[in-house]
Design a protein around this motif. Sequence first.
Motif, PDB file in Angstrom:
ATOM      1  N   ARG A  36      63.191 122.207 135.178  1.00  0.00           N
ATOM      2  CA  ARG A  36      63.387 123.527 135.764  1.00  0.00           C
ATOM      3  C   ARG A  36      63.910 123.405 137.190  1.00  0.00           C
ATOM      4  O   ARG A  36      63.637 122.428 137.880  1.00  0.00           O
ATOM      5  CB  ARG A  36      62.073 124.322 135.804  1.00  0.00           C
ATOM      6  CG  ARG A  36      61.461 124.595 134.446  1.00  0.00           C
ATOM      7  CD  ARG A  36      60.204 125.419 134.614  1.00  0.00           C
ATOM      8  NE  ARG A  36      59.534 125.655 133.342  1.00  0.00           N
ATOM      9  CZ  ARG A  36      58.402 126.329 133.220  1.00  0.00           C
ATOM     10  NH1 ARG A  36      57.813 126.838 134.294  1.00  0.00           N
ATOM     11  NH2 ARG A  36      57.842 126.505 132.037  1.00  0.00           N
ATOM     12  N   ILE A  37      64.630 124.422 137.606  1.00  0.00           N
ATOM     13  CA  ILE A  37      65.085 124.493 138.990  1.00  0.00           C
ATOM     14  C   ILE A  37      64.057 125.301 139.763  1.00  0.00           C
ATOM     15  O   ILE A  37      63.833 126.472 139.477  1.00  0.00           O
ATOM     16  CB  ILE A  37      66.475 125.156 139.087  1.00  0.00           C
ATOM     17  CG1 ILE A  37      67.505 124.335 138.305  1.00  0.00           C
ATOM     18  CG2 ILE A  37      66.903 125.298 140.539  1.00  0.00           C
ATOM     19  CD1 ILE A  37      68.877 124.970 138.247  1.00  0.00           C
TER      20      ILE A  37
ATOM     21  N   LYS B 230      65.512 130.817 145.117  1.00  0.00           N
ATOM     22  CA  LYS B 230      66.518 131.252 144.156  1.00  0.00           C
ATOM     23  C   LYS B 230      67.844 131.485 144.877  1.00  0.00           C
ATOM     24  O   LYS B 230      67.883 131.963 146.004  1.00  0.00           O
ATOM     25  CB  LYS B 230      66.062 132.532 143.458  1.00  0.00           C
ATOM     26  CG  LYS B 230      64.768 132.371 142.679  1.00  0.00           C
ATOM     27  CD  LYS B 230      64.879 131.307 141.602  1.00  0.00           C
ATOM     28  CE  LYS B 230      63.600 131.198 140.787  1.00  0.00           C
ATOM     29  NZ  LYS B 230      63.682 130.132 139.761  1.00  0.00           N
TER      30      LYS B 230
ATOM     31  N   ARG C  23      67.335 138.550 134.915  1.00  0.00           N
ATOM     32  CA  ARG C  23      67.674 137.395 134.076  1.00  0.00           C
ATOM     33  C   ARG C  23      68.803 137.751 133.105  1.00  0.00           C
ATOM     34  O   ARG C  23      69.736 136.965 132.901  1.00  0.00           O
ATOM     35  CB  ARG C  23      66.437 136.944 133.295  1.00  0.00           C
ATOM     36  CG  ARG C  23      66.673 135.719 132.405  1.00  0.00           C
ATOM     37  CD  ARG C  23      65.483 135.482 131.503  1.00  0.00           C
ATOM     38  NE  ARG C  23      65.272 136.634 130.623  1.00  0.00           N
ATOM     39  CZ  ARG C  23      64.137 136.887 129.976  1.00  0.00           C
ATOM     40  NH1 ARG C  23      63.088 136.094 130.147  1.00  0.00           N
ATOM     41  NH2 ARG C  23      64.037 137.941 129.185  1.00  0.00           N
TER      42      ARG C  23
ATOM     43  N   THR D 102      72.517 135.844 133.100  1.00  0.00           N
ATOM     44  CA  THR D 102      72.921 135.112 131.896  1.00  0.00           C
ATOM     45  C   THR D 102      74.139 135.752 131.236  1.00  0.00           C
ATOM     46  O   THR D 102      74.899 135.070 130.548  1.00  0.00           O
ATOM     47  CB  THR D 102      71.769 135.031 130.878  1.00  0.00           C
ATOM     48  OG1 THR D 102      71.296 136.354 130.575  1.00  0.00           O
ATOM     49  CG2 THR D 102      70.621 134.198 131.425  1.00  0.00           C
TER      50      THR D 102
ATOM     51  N   GLY E 190      77.089 133.960 132.381  1.00  0.00           N
ATOM     52  CA  GLY E 190      77.082 132.514 132.201  1.00  0.00           C
ATOM     53  C   GLY E 190      76.355 131.704 133.249  1.00  0.00           C
ATOM     54  O   GLY E 190      76.521 130.479 133.313  1.00  0.00           O
ATOM     55  N   LEU E 191      75.520 132.343 134.075  1.00  0.00           N
ATOM     56  CA  LEU E 191      74.762 131.607 135.088  1.00  0.00           C
ATOM     57  C   LEU E 191      73.445 131.108 134.506  1.00  0.00           C
ATOM     58  O   LEU E 191      72.929 131.669 133.536  1.00  0.00           O
ATOM     59  CB  LEU E 191      74.487 132.500 136.302  1.00  0.00           C
ATOM     60  CG  LEU E 191      75.707 132.992 137.084  1.00  0.00           C
ATOM     61  CD1 LEU E 191      75.273 133.911 138.218  1.00  0.00           C
ATOM     62  CD2 LEU E 191      76.515 131.827 137.628  1.00  0.00           C
ATOM     63  N   GLU E 192      72.903 130.058 135.118  1.00  0.00           N
ATOM     64  CA  GLU E 192      71.636 129.484 134.680  1.00  0.00           C
ATOM     65  C   GLU E 192      70.485 130.381 135.127  1.00  0.00           C
ATOM     66  O   GLU E 192      70.289 130.606 136.324  1.00  0.00           O
ATOM     67  CB  GLU E 192      71.467 128.080 135.272  1.00  0.00           C
ATOM     68  CG  GLU E 192      70.140 127.421 134.968  1.00  0.00           C
ATOM     69  CD  GLU E 192      69.873 127.288 133.482  1.00  0.00           C
ATOM     70  OE1 GLU E 192      68.769 127.671 133.054  1.00  0.00           O
ATOM     71  OE2 GLU E 192      70.769 126.811 132.765  1.00  0.00           O
ATOM     72  N   ALA E 193      69.720 130.884 134.167  1.00  0.00           N
ATOM     73  CA  ALA E 193      68.661 131.851 134.474  1.00  0.00           C
ATOM     74  C   ALA E 193      67.618 131.294 135.434  1.00  0.00           C
ATOM     75  O   ALA E 193      67.109 132.016 136.298  1.00  0.00           O
ATOM     76  CB  ALA E 193      67.990 132.310 133.181  1.00  0.00           C
ATOM     77  N   SER E 194      67.290 130.000 135.310  1.00  0.00           N
ATOM     78  CA  SER E 194      66.236 129.421 136.144  1.00  0.00           C
ATOM     79  C   SER E 194      66.638 129.277 137.605  1.00  0.00           C
ATOM     80  O   SER E 194      65.786 129.091 138.473  1.00  0.00           O
ATOM     81  CB  SER E 194      65.823 128.053 135.591  1.00  0.00           C
ATOM     82  OG  SER E 194      66.924 127.164 135.586  1.00  0.00           O
ATOM     83  N   ALA E 195      67.931 129.375 137.894  1.00  0.00           N
ATOM     84  CA  ALA E 195      68.401 129.222 139.277  1.00  0.00           C
ATOM     85  C   ALA E 195      68.414 130.543 140.037  1.00  0.00           C
ATOM     86  O   ALA E 195      68.607 130.560 141.256  1.00  0.00           O
ATOM     87  CB  ALA E 195      69.800 128.611 139.290  1.00  0.00           C
ATOM     88  N   TYR E 196      68.215 131.642 139.317  1.00  0.00           N
ATOM     89  CA  TYR E 196      68.302 132.962 139.938  1.00  0.00           C
ATOM     90  C   TYR E 196      67.076 133.799 139.584  1.00  0.00           C
ATOM     91  O   TYR E 196      66.417 133.566 138.577  1.00  0.00           O
ATOM     92  CB  TYR E 196      69.572 133.689 139.484  1.00  0.00           C
ATOM     93  CG  TYR E 196      70.842 132.968 139.858  1.00  0.00           C
ATOM     94  CD1 TYR E 196      71.511 133.252 141.040  1.00  0.00           C
ATOM     95  CD2 TYR E 196      71.362 131.974 139.023  1.00  0.00           C
ATOM     96  CE1 TYR E 196      72.668 132.575 141.391  1.00  0.00           C
ATOM     97  CE2 TYR E 196      72.525 131.285 139.366  1.00  0.00           C
ATOM     98  CZ  TYR E 196      73.168 131.593 140.550  1.00  0.00           C
ATOM     99  OH  TYR E 196      74.303 130.912 140.896  1.00  0.00           O
TER     100      TYR E 196
END
Length: 210
Positions: A20-21, A25, A142, A146, A149-155
């Motif tokens: 996980r990131i 955020k 989230r 998404t 196309g962005l990574e949900a865990s980074a935001y």
Amino acid sequence: MTIANLPAIRALRPAWNKGRIVGQKRPLKPKHVWAIRVRLELADNQRDLALFNLAIDSKLRGCDLVKMKVIDVMASGQIKERASVLQSKTQKPVRFEISEGTRASLEKWMQDPLMVGSEYLWPGRFHERLHISTRQYARIVRDWVTSIGLEASAYGTHSMRRTKVTQIYKKTGNLRAVQLLLGHTKMDSTVRYLGVELEDALAIAEAIEI
């Protein structure tokens, strides 16, 4: 016969943050903001478009954003150009601008049948819940990130809070202005929140000629 006390054997569990990131955020970049707006407009999702726009303009924490009332943004049948909200964390008011695009999206959302008789800007879907919860808001954010196309865990919800002030700081280097906009009581909090580094400070200094 005595039996030696042996240490208990525990099954090893994977670290909770493995893969996980974690940490702060990321703020959205301008291209991300426009991409999400376009998708919400094409989907004719009036609530999410108004929520997205106001989240960026207000720079509020999620707990304060979800509890906003109609009277916070409207007066005499018109959407205000500036508004003020009492922060739950500090119990101090913070003022923010409501841009033209955000005002337009709020006006359309106010005309939605779901808003008839609602005291809150983002009414809950169940009678016992007056407004959406912070958990619901987090799920909405989230879905936004998404969808492009962005990574949900980074935001997360703090990405919305950081998006506009990050751009303000990059363009002006004015930490005091950012502190006021975020409603921070201490400059140290603003520095940590933005992740200001020595290289940032030097870059600002190099751009100034005397």
